[in-house]
Design an enzyme around this catalytic site. Structure first.
Site, PDB file in Angstrom:
ATOM      1  N   CYS A 104       0.828  -1.204   0.000  1.00 54.84           N
ATOM      2  CA  CYS A 104       0.000   0.000   0.000  1.00 54.84           C
ATOM      3  C   CYS A 104       0.863   1.256   0.000  1.00 54.84           C
ATOM      4  O   CYS A 104       2.057   1.212   0.279  1.00 54.84           O
ATOM      5  CB  CYS A 104      -0.883   0.041   1.254  1.00 54.84           C
ATOM      6  SG  CYS A 104      -1.904  -1.423   1.520  1.00 54.84           S
ATOM      7  N   CYS A 129      -3.122   4.925   2.684  1.00 56.69           N
ATOM      8  CA  CYS A 129      -4.180   3.936   2.433  1.00 56.69           C
ATOM      9  C   CYS A 129      -5.257   4.002   3.513  1.00 56.69           C
ATOM     10  O   CYS A 129      -4.946   3.995   4.712  1.00 56.69           O
ATOM     11  CB  CYS A 129      -3.586   2.531   2.379  1.00 56.69           C
ATOM     12  SG  CYS A 129      -4.821   1.259   2.010  1.00 56.69           S
ATOM     13  N   CYS A 156      -2.644  -3.004  -3.391  1.00 60.42           N
ATOM     14  CA  CYS A 156      -3.918  -2.802  -2.708  1.00 60.42           C
ATOM     15  C   CYS A 156      -4.929  -2.183  -3.669  1.00 60.42           C
ATOM     16  O   CYS A 156      -4.616  -1.249  -4.406  1.00 60.42           O
ATOM     17  CB  CYS A 156      -3.701  -1.897  -1.497  1.00 60.42           C
ATOM     18  SG  CYS A 156      -5.213  -1.380  -0.666  1.00 60.42           S
TER      19      CYS A 156
END
Length: 379
Positions: free
Chosen positions: A52, A56, A83
């Site tokens: 990520c 995030c 992600c």
């Protein structure tokens, strides 16, 4: 062989062991979902098998299951997948939203008629509610307000280019002249015909007075007070007024008008007197929303630029808020002096930081003196 081994041992002693993730300063930025950290590093989560960006919005992972990576290549090397929520391989959500809104603005500007919210949202591939929220957060205006402001600008440009009033109205996307004339004075500050003549023959009455904070000039159109300006030189203030209304006829105030100026001076000296005047406010739709929010700040109070941005539903428009305050031509009547920096510093003021400080001190003093005295309760 022994020499090489000794060098390796010395290197191992000199190189510090990596910090546990929970103690690494970068982890605090992940916890804060710091958008400014995006692109500086990435992190992966062993239990979910994803990597990520720091901002995030996913549920916070246990730092014991996290690895921090200094490059996107290092994050990919884990073999995990990107992600889906924060899309670490592509642009940030903020950048994507900005691009989406920019395209919607171009669509509005290209349209001969005002596009509906549903059509704009469908073209962006978003729901109407989400699109409306993002558009307002990015621009400070709703799509409808943006379209209205753009049409008003097209009318002004058409009139300035010499087009007939009728042509300017329909070229700007108005379906009927009736709908335009309902809003024309608010858009232009005067009738379309007079605007086309560059404001020729518009009458601006004015008078100059003296306050303890320096010279003040008050000017009014037929609609209301069009400017309140502070300065040190009366002649310079009159030249400033001429620059603001280059085609208007400036008329020195008579005794009746000077009484209005006296009211403004009285308010500067004693803010508790209050000031309720009809205003002729000319600005963009965004500026007018900011100026309206400023008028809602009570005397004796201050708010930050960020708070004004939040109040008008444009939390990311702090710089635009500051620009709108700087463009305010109605000193004290539209109290931009009550807006300060988040850290409490005064920041800039079109008429000087010392005047801003003095106005705030006077308002604060008036507020304290008008507060009811505390009376001890009877036993």
């Amino acid at each position: 062989m022994f020499i090489t081994l000794a060098k390796d041992l010395r290197s191992a002693e000199l190189e510090p062991a990596p910090l546990p993730v929970a103690e690494d300063p970068r982890w605090a930025r992940v916890v804060a979902r710091d958008k400014s950290a995006d692109g500086q590093f990435w992190y992966s989560v062993i239990t979910t098998g994803v990597y990520c960006r720091p901002s995030c919005p996913s549920r916070r992972a246990n730092p014991a299951n996290v690895q921090l990576h200094g490059s996107l290549q290092a994050a990919r090397a884990t073999g995990f997948r990107p992600c889906r929520r924060c899309n670490p391989e592509g642009p940030t959500l903020e950048a994507g939203n900005a691009a989406m809104v920019a395209e919607a603005c171009r669509r509005i500007e290209r349209s001969t008629e005002e596009p509906s919210l549903a059509d704009l949202a469908a073209a962006a591939g978003r729901s109407a509610g989400y699109f409306h929220r993002v558009f307002k957060a990015v621009t400070g205006l709703t799509p409808k307000d943006y379209a209205a402001a753009h049409r008003a600008a097209r009318v002004r440009q058409g009139l300035e280019d010499g087009a007939s009033v009728t042509s300017a109205i329909y070229d700007a996307g108005f379906n009927s002249s009736g709908r335009f004339y309902e809003k024309s004075t608010g858009m232009l500050g005067m009738t379309p015909t007079r605007y086309r003549a560059g404001g020729l023959d518009e009458e601006i009455r004015f008078a100059v007075g003296e306050t303890s904070l320096g010279t003040i000039l008050v000017a009014s159109s037929r609609k209301g007070v069009a400017a309140i300006l502070f300065g040190a030189d009366p002649d310079a203030l009159v030249r400033d007024l001429q620059d603001r209304f280059p085609r208007a006829r400036l008329i020195g105030g008579d005794s009746f008008y000077e009484a209005l100026v006296a009211r403004v001076i009285g308010f500067v000296e004693a803010p508790a007197l209050g000031l309720d005047l009809p205003l002729d406010v000319r600005g963009t739709a965004f500026q007018q929303r900011v100026w309206q929010a400023l008028q809602d700040i009570p005397a004796g109070g201050t708010v930050s630029y960020a708070e004004i941005a939040r109040r008008i539903g444009a939390p990311k428009s702090t710089r635009a808020i500051a620009a709108a305050c700087a463009a305010n031509a109605h000193a004290v009547a539209i109290p931009c002096h009550r807006v300060i920096r988040k850290d409490g510093a005064l920041s800039g003021y079109a008429w000087g930081a010392e005047r801003k400080r003095a106005l705030l001190e006077r308002e604060a003093a008036d507020t304290r003196s008008s507060a009811p005295a505390h009376r001890p309760s009877k036993a």
